[in-house]
Structures are given as structure tokens and as C-alpha cells.
Design a protein around this motif. Structure first.
Motif, short mmCIF file in Angstrom:
data_model
loop_
_atom_site.label_atom_id
_atom_site.label_comp_id
_atom_site.label_asym_id
_atom_site.label_seq_id
_atom_site.Cartn_x
_atom_site.Cartn_y
_atom_site.Cartn_z
N TRP A 311 -4.20 -8.44 4.48
CA TRP A 311 -3.80 -9.23 3.32
C TRP A 311 -2.28 -9.31 3.25
O TRP A 311 -1.57 -8.59 3.97
CB TRP A 311 -4.36 -8.64 2.03
N LEU A 312 -1.76 -10.18 2.41
CA LEU A 312 -0.33 -10.38 2.24
C LEU A 312 0.12 -9.83 0.89
O LEU A 312 -0.63 -9.91 -0.09
CB LEU A 312 0.05 -11.86 2.33
N GLU A 313 1.35 -9.32 0.86
CA GLU A 313 1.92 -8.91 -0.42
C GLU A 313 2.12 -10.13 -1.31
O GLU A 313 2.40 -11.23 -0.84
CB GLU A 313 3.26 -8.20 -0.20
N ASP A 314 2.00 -9.91 -2.61
CA ASP A 314 2.15 -11.02 -3.55
C ASP A 314 3.61 -11.46 -3.70
O ASP A 314 3.90 -12.65 -3.87
CB ASP A 314 1.60 -10.63 -4.93
N ASP A 315 4.52 -10.50 -3.67
CA ASP A 315 5.92 -10.80 -3.97
C ASP A 315 6.78 -10.70 -2.72
O ASP A 315 6.50 -9.93 -1.80
CB ASP A 315 6.44 -9.83 -5.03
N LEU A 316 7.85 -11.48 -2.73
CA LEU A 316 8.83 -11.45 -1.64
C LEU A 316 10.05 -10.65 -2.08
O LEU A 316 10.57 -10.85 -3.18
CB LEU A 316 9.28 -12.87 -1.28
N SER A 317 10.50 -9.75 -1.21
CA SER A 317 11.74 -9.06 -1.49
C SER A 317 12.91 -9.96 -1.11
O SER A 317 12.74 -11.00 -0.47
CB SER A 317 11.80 -7.73 -0.72
#
Length: 435
Positions: A311-317
Motif C-alpha cells: 500500500w501507499l502512504e496517504d501523505d507526502l513528506s
């Protein structure tokens, strides 16, 4: 390419199988739990008439029933588990094919035991998984030994090595749904080809009488720009922006196909699986699909597989243009050895249970196809593929001259070295002494 692939692998966050899955995103945690619940054998296989006529399937089912003891009681459903008749019919079909494929794997293992030689088994594992999921679900497509585009580095920064390496890699199996998409027509490359052919004919005419010197060859390869070309920036041969909706690598000169594959399952070895799942998750992100992705890992000379969920993280750093990929190993109660008749039946049942996930992805793709086409109509700096970069800098005139001088110097050095070698050879020395 290995160096770049390792960069992508290192960025993937790998979760240990012993981790508490309740700490994962709720949709992922629920998906993993549903898979574990389905990794069982139905109790109606224990007794009654054998529902198969294929001798291989019959023999393995008899063997499975004969081994029913306290040591494998956890493999079976509880007595009160209810399965509807339609699902039972589907399972009967899937189980028959799986047992036959399992018998082939066992034959390879027996041959190894007799000869003491290891044989690759990846193709047998791929066939079992492919047949099982295609028998279980209608309107799925399997892509085998398919070229997949490498994902862009998460920072979005240009990586110089990309100009000198292939931007795709081949994987053994991807199972997908197919979604029809509109595709903009691209201009024909006939003009470029005729120009190339003309240049080739000029060079042939120049060199037909005698071999060219290095200087003549470089001069002939230089293409004189017309005034129109000086005023207008030459068009680069890059993939169209619609390619972001695909994961399959294809030639820039080819128009993207009207059918787009959206993956529901993939299979690769330990080295390629994290990179493969990264590419597929980024492609599904373009389609606004956030459902978890199921991946199967195998080893070339082994009969076991390992299940992974991605899965992918929801937020971008702040330092990323693409979200981080997470892979979690799914802990199972038994070792998934596909040469075992019990596991060869448990895995297909798990694949049958993917029906809600597959239906959800199919509906999402159908409803978002218009938005995807609109969003990928222009080039975007957030492209996930490394082969869609239209911002590659050209070589200046001065740089071209410098390269030409370097090539000529290298050729002169090589010629001088050959002369020195000839003078120092024994035959030459002997001739010199006689003179």
C-alpha cells in the motif's frame, strides 16, 4: 540498472511478519485478516465420492484424506462454516486444476531427489497461480514475462545514470483487469524515418569507394540544421503523457493501447517484488485506486511462496514527489509449499475470496476512466514512470564539438598504440636485426 533498482528497494518500507497488523491502515488490516480466514480447506473435501476423474487429482486428494490427523486439524474449516453452492462449484473447478498443477511440481521434486540436481520451478509455480485465479474469476487477464516500467526515484531529482540504462524490467506474472481508455492519436514517425534513410543514403554514397577516416565519418554524421530547425526546438521522442496510466513499458513511437491493464495480483522473486509492487501501486494511484495489492514472492529453485500486501502512504513528506511504498509480509499458519496437496488447494481458495476486491477495483476503474484521461492529457512533473521525462536537456553545439575532438584524439591514440605494438613484436624485432 542494478544500482537504481537497489535505490528503489531501499526506499520501500518492509514490515516484519510478526508485526501487529492492527497498526496498519484499516483497509489493509481488514484485507489481511480476510485472507488468513480463507486460508483453509473446506470440510466437504474430507469424505464422500471423489469429484474428479483426472488420475493425478484423484491420487493427491486420496493422499490428502489419508493424512487427515491431529497434526493438520488447523488446516480445515470449522464444521459450522457455510459455503453456498455456487462457490462450491467454482472451488471444485479450481481445485481440479490446482491438483493437476501440484502433481507436476511434485514430479519435478521427485526427479531432483533421484538425480541430485536442482531444477528451476518458477514456471510451475506461476502456472499454478495463474490457472487458479483465472479459473476463479471471469474477465481477468494474465501477463507473463511482461516488461514493466521502472518507477521514478521518490525525490523527483534527475538521476544521470538513467540516460545510460534500460528503464524497464521483466516480471513473470501480473494478473489484471482490463479497462478500455480513449487514446489521443500521435503524429506519424514516417517523416523521421525518411529523413534517417536520406542521411543513410548520403553516407553510403560518400563511403562507397573507400573506407572513411574517423574525421570523415564524424563529419558525415553531423546533420546540417535548416533555418526552420534552428528557429524551432526539435521534437524529442518521448512517451505520451497518457503512458502514466499504464505500467507496461512500450516504445515511444507506438501509440498507447486502448486497453489498460490494472493489476490485482503480481508474482516475482525476492529481488524484483518490491520494485514491481512499487510500479504497480503508483500506476493504480493514477487511477485513484487505493486498495491494497497482493504480491507473491518465490525463489527459483524452491516450491514455497510468501504472501505480501502493498500500500501507499496517504501523505507526502516535503522531500518526496511520490508517496512511500509499504510492503507487509502476511504471516500464515502453515508454510506455503505448493508441492503439498493441502497448500495447493488452500491457495486457490484464498484467490477465490478476492472477488470483492476485484469487483471494487473494476468499478473504480470504470468510473474514473474519464478523469484519468483528462488528468494525463498533459505532461506532469509528478509522473511516476522514469521513461516519461520530457525535460531531458539536449547536447549543445560546443559540447558536440568537444565530443568530436575527444573521439578523434582517442582514434589517434589507438592508431599510435597499434604502431608501437607492431614495432615491438618479435617478428618486427627479428627483421630489424637482419637489416
Amino acid at each position: 540498472m542494478a544500482t537504481y533498482v537497489e535505490l528503489i528497494r531501499q526506499d520501500v518500507y518492509l514490515h516484519e511478519p510478526c508485526e501487529d497488523t492492527s497498526l496498519w491502515p484499516s483497509s489493509v488490516s481488514q484485507f489481511v485478516q480476510s485472507l488468513k480466514n480463507e486460508l483453509k480447506l473446506p470440510t466437504w473435501l474430507k469424505s464422500g465420492p471423489v469429484p474428479y476423474t483426472n488420475k493425478r487429482a484423484v491420487d493427491l486428494l486420496d493422499q490428502l484424506r489419508a493424512s487427515d490427523d491431529a497434526s493438520n486439524v488447523d488446516l480445515w474449516d470449522s464444521a459450522d462454516t457455510v459455503i453456498d453452492k455456487e462457490t462450491i462449484q467454482r472451488l471444485l473447478v479450481v481445485f481440479n486444476t490446482a491438483l493437476v498443477d501440484c502433481a507436476r511440481i511434485r514430479a519435478v521434486v521427485e526427479t531432483e531427489n533421484l538425480t541430485g540436481t536442482l531444477y528451476p520451478k518458477e514456471s510451475f509455480l506461476v502456472v499454478l497461480v495463474r490457472n487458479a485465479i483465472l479459473d476463479a474469476h471471469a474477465r481477468l487477464s494474465s501477463l507473463e514475462d511482461v516488461p514493466v516500467a521502472l518507477p521514478r526515484h521518490f525525490s523527483g531529482e534527475p538521476v544521470p545514470i538513467l540516460n545510460y540504462m534500460t528503464k524497464k524490467f521483466y516480471v513473470p506474472l501480473i494478473v489484471s483487469i482490463c479497462q478500455e481508455v480513449p487514446v489521443e492519436e500521435r503524429s506519424s514517425d514516417l517523416g523521421h524515418r525518411s529523413s534517417d534513410e536520406e542521411d543513410s543514403s548520403v553516407e553510403s554514397e560518400l563511403f562507397k569507394h573507400s573506407p572513411p577516416t574517423m574525421s570523415e565519418f564524424l563529419d558525415a554524421c553531423e546533420r546540417t540544421e535548416t533555418p526552420e530547425e534552428v528557429e524551432q526546438e526539435p521534437e524529442k521522442d518521448v512517451l505520451p503523457p497518457q503512458s502514466n496510466a499504464y505500467f507496461v513499458a512500450h516504445s515511444p513511437s507506438a501509440t498507447p493501447p486502448t486497453i489498460c491493464h490494472i493489476p490485482v495480483l503480481c508474482m516475482a522473486d525476492e529481488e524484483k517484488l518490491p520494485v514491481l509492487m512499487s510500479s504497480l501501486l503508483y500506476q493504480r494511484r493514477v487511477w485513484h485506486i487505493s486498495d491494497p495489492l497482493l504480491g507473491l514472492e518465490f525463489s527459483k529453485y524452491d516450491t514455497t511462496i510468501v504472501l505480501f500486501v502493498g500500500w501507499l502512504e496517504d501523505d507526502l513528506s516535503s522531500d518526496r514527489v511520490l508517496p512511500r511504498v509499504h510492503l507487509g509480509e502476511i504471516e500464515t499458519s502453515v508454510k506455503l509449499d505448493l508441492s503439498s496437496p493441502s497448500v495447493a488447494l488452500m491457495l486457490p481458495r484464498l484467490l477465490v475470496s478476492l472477488e470483492p476486491l476485484i469487483s471494487g477495483i473494476r468499478d473504480s476503474a470504470r468510473h474514473s476512466v474519464g478523469a484519468v484521461f483528462s488528468e494525463t492529457s498533459t505532461y506532469s512533473p509528478l509522473s511516476w514512470r522514469i521513461d516519461t521525462d520530457a525535460q531531458e536537456e539536449g547536447v549543445s553545439v560546443q559540447e558536440s564539438k568537444n565530443i568530436r575532438e575527444m573521439v578523434l584524439q582517442w582514434a589517434e591514440t589507438q592508431s599510435h598504440s597499434e604502431c608501437q605494438a607492431n614495432l615491438s613484436s618479435p617478428d618486427t624485432a627479428s627483421l630489424a636485426s637482419t637489416l
